[in-house]
Design an enzyme around this catalytic site. Structure first.
Site, PDB file in Angstrom:
ATOM      1  N   HIS A 157      -0.761   0.446  -9.643  1.00  0.00           N
ATOM      2  CA  HIS A 157      -1.522  -0.445  -8.744  1.00  0.00           C
ATOM      3  C   HIS A 157      -2.209  -1.584  -9.525  1.00  0.00           C
ATOM      4  O   HIS A 157      -3.431  -1.730  -9.489  1.00  0.00           O
ATOM      5  CB  HIS A 157      -2.557   0.364  -7.951  1.00  0.00           C
ATOM      6  CG  HIS A 157      -2.959  -0.298  -6.660  1.00  0.00           C
ATOM      7  ND1 HIS A 157      -3.309   0.403  -5.534  1.00  0.00           N
ATOM      8  CD2 HIS A 157      -3.074  -1.600  -6.323  1.00  0.00           C
ATOM      9  CE1 HIS A 157      -3.629  -0.439  -4.561  1.00  0.00           C
ATOM     10  NE2 HIS A 157      -3.499  -1.670  -5.025  1.00  0.00           N
ATOM     11  N   GLU A 186      -1.914   8.028  -4.187  1.00  0.00           N
ATOM     12  CA  GLU A 186      -2.215   7.612  -5.553  1.00  0.00           C
ATOM     13  C   GLU A 186      -3.666   7.968  -5.905  1.00  0.00           C
ATOM     14  O   GLU A 186      -4.503   8.009  -5.006  1.00  0.00           O
ATOM     15  CB  GLU A 186      -1.966   6.100  -5.736  1.00  0.00           C
ATOM     16  CG  GLU A 186      -2.864   5.209  -4.900  1.00  0.00           C
ATOM     17  CD  GLU A 186      -2.479   3.727  -4.989  1.00  0.00           C
ATOM     18  OE1 GLU A 186      -1.305   3.382  -4.787  1.00  0.00           O
ATOM     19  OE2 GLU A 186      -3.389   2.933  -5.245  1.00  0.00           O
ATOM     20  N   ARG A 229       0.850  -1.183   0.000  1.00  0.00           N
ATOM     21  CA  ARG A 229       0.000   0.000   0.000  1.00  0.00           C
ATOM     22  C   ARG A 229       0.885   1.231   0.000  1.00  0.00           C
ATOM     23  O   ARG A 229       1.954   1.232   0.619  1.00  0.00           O
ATOM     24  CB  ARG A 229      -0.856   0.060   1.278  1.00  0.00           C
ATOM     25  CG  ARG A 229      -2.113  -0.756   1.237  1.00  0.00           C
ATOM     26  CD  ARG A 229      -3.137  -0.148   0.265  1.00  0.00           C
ATOM     27  NE  ARG A 229      -4.356  -0.938   0.210  1.00  0.00           N
ATOM     28  CZ  ARG A 229      -4.546  -1.970  -0.612  1.00  0.00           C
ATOM     29  NH1 ARG A 229      -3.607  -2.338  -1.452  1.00  0.00           N
ATOM     30  NH2 ARG A 229      -5.696  -2.628  -0.608  1.00  0.00           N
TER      31      ARG A 229
HETATM   32  C1  8YV Z   1      -6.664  -3.928  -5.838  1.00  0.00           C
HETATM   33  C2  8YV Z   1      -5.229  -4.563  -4.023  1.00  0.00           C
HETATM   34  O1  8YV Z   1      -7.778  -4.508  -5.323  1.00  0.00           O
HETATM   35  O2  8YV Z   1      -6.400  -6.472  -3.364  1.00  0.00           O
HETATM   36  C3  8YV Z   1      -5.822  -5.438  -3.012  1.00  0.00           C
HETATM   37  O3  8YV Z   1      -5.718  -5.114  -1.821  1.00  0.00           O
HETATM   38  O4  8YV Z   1      -4.566  -3.629  -3.711  1.00  0.00           O
HETATM   39  C4  8YV Z   1      -5.491  -4.798  -5.465  1.00  0.00           C
HETATM   40  O5  8YV Z   1      -5.737  -6.115  -5.751  1.00  0.00           O
HETATM   41  C5  8YV Z   1      -6.874  -3.769  -7.268  1.00  0.00           C
HETATM   42  O6  8YV Z   1      -5.794  -3.082  -7.744  1.00  0.00           O
HETATM   43  C6  8YV Z   1      -8.151  -3.025  -7.594  1.00  0.00           C
HETATM   44  O7  8YV Z   1      -8.103  -1.699  -7.167  1.00  0.00           O
END
Ligand code: 8YV
Length: 339
Positions: free
Chosen positions: A289, A271, A242
């Site tokens: 991401h 972001e 993150r």
């Molecule tokens: C996002 C992610 O869900 O699962 C997570 O925690 O950070 C990614 O898989 C994906 O980029 C959709 O925003």
């Protein structure tokens, strides 16, 4: 005839997943991708029984205030720092995420970023595309990167994704060290080929440091100027967890000043805006991401989110048993608190 429950889908989603939802619920699906303000979320969620949302949709006490109807919110992701679980539990709203289905795909991507950053693939490709290969004599000692095989892989945060990353290291003859809140069971350590070390050792010894921590207040800037200063100047840092776990300004300074060889980043503080100092550097590979974004995995994530909502609303084969709830205790109060 009893009306179907209403479900809001906050992001455009695969048509077959919307069709699956529509077997059981009345679907209101957004056709355009965008971030929703707290006021919009509040308004949308006041009139539905369930929702599928993205990571930029923040669900907290203010958004849920006075909401008597909403039962379930399924997050399209495994990380859920956009959900205030306490507030959701207090409001009687079930939260669900999408664990497991993305583990291997995200681990693949962590390796892709590590290899790309270590071997300078982004910068080399930009140089080639700009036509420099044809017009300049490339020297034998140009484009020298950092080896991955045979080096020490450090993993900060050793959940499912961390372990999947570690398993892949065997093929690269790497030594794997990790740091985690708690030690993994011995059998899991053996399967991952990983050894627990303290955070200072992890920082000092890792040739490649992969961050796979959940974002919490305590983990904010877990890697800042002080931690970067402890790393080898030849090291590569990869963040697929993150934004905010790394102090991006401090990282940019370390990369610029030769205190770190390279970085691979899929997530950023603030972001989709990326720190301008990172954008200006050639020794960092940047992506928007997308670690979970393979065709199969994004479909699986959407399906898991949909099945959670369908089951939580008492429909489908698994009625009453959503597959991946985060606060399942709230369901026991529904009979008394929700219509
Ligand atoms: C996002 C992610 O869900 O699962 C997570 O925690 O950070 C990614 O898989 C994906 O980029 C959709 O925003």
């Amino acid at each position: 005839m009893i009306a179907k429950p209403k479900v809001w889908v906050a992001r455009p989603l695969f048509p077959d997943v919307l069709a699956r939802l529509a077997e059981y619920v009345d679907v209101q699906a957004e056709a355009v991708e965008r971030k929703h303000s707290a006021a919009e979320l509040r308004e949308k969620l006041a009139h539905v029984d369930g929702a599928l949302i993205g990571l930029s949709d923040r669900i907290d006490a203010a958004v849920l205030e006075g909401n008597q109807r909403l039962k379930v919110v399924a997050n399209l992701g495994v990380g859920y720092n956009n959900l205030d679980l306490d507030a959701m539990s207090k409001a009687g709203v079930l939260a669900c995420n999408t664990p497991d289905v993305l583990t291997e795909t995200v681990a693949d991507y962590a390796w892709a970023l590590m290899l790309a950053a270590a071997r300078r693939m982004g910068a080399a490709e930009r140089w080639l595309r700009a036509g420099h290969w044809a017009t300049s004599r490339m020297r034998f000692d140009d484009w020298l990167g950092v080896d991955v095989h045979g080096r020490t892989l450090g993993i900060l945060g050793m959940g499912r994704i961390g372990r999947a990353i570690a398993r892949r290291a065997a093929g690269f003859d790497m030594r794997v060290i990790y740091h985690n809140r708690s030690r993994l069971p011995e059998a899991v350590e053996r399967e991952s080929g990983a050894t627990l070390v303290g955070k200072p050792e992890l920082l000092r010894q890792a040739d490649h440091l992969l961050l796979v921590l959940p974002f919490t207040v305590a983990n904010r800037h877990a890697i800042g100027a002080e931690e970067l200063a402890q790393m080898k100047p030849s090291a590569v840092l990869v963040n697929i967890a993150r934004g905010g776990i790394v102090d991006d300004a401090a990282l940019a300074a370390a990369l610029r000043d030769g205190k770190l060889a390279a970085a691979g980043l899929d997530v950023f503080e603030g972001e989709p805006v990326v720190h301008p100092d990172l954008l200006a550097l050639d020794n960092v590979v940047l992506s928007p991401h997308i670690a979970s974004a393979s065709e199969d995995t994004r479909r699986s994530m959407a399906r898991v989110a949909a099945e959670n909502v369908i089951a939580a609303l008492g429909c489908g084969e698994a009625a009453g048993k959503p597959p991946t709830p985060l606060n399942p205790a709230v369901m026991s109060h529904w009979a008394t608190r929700k219509a």
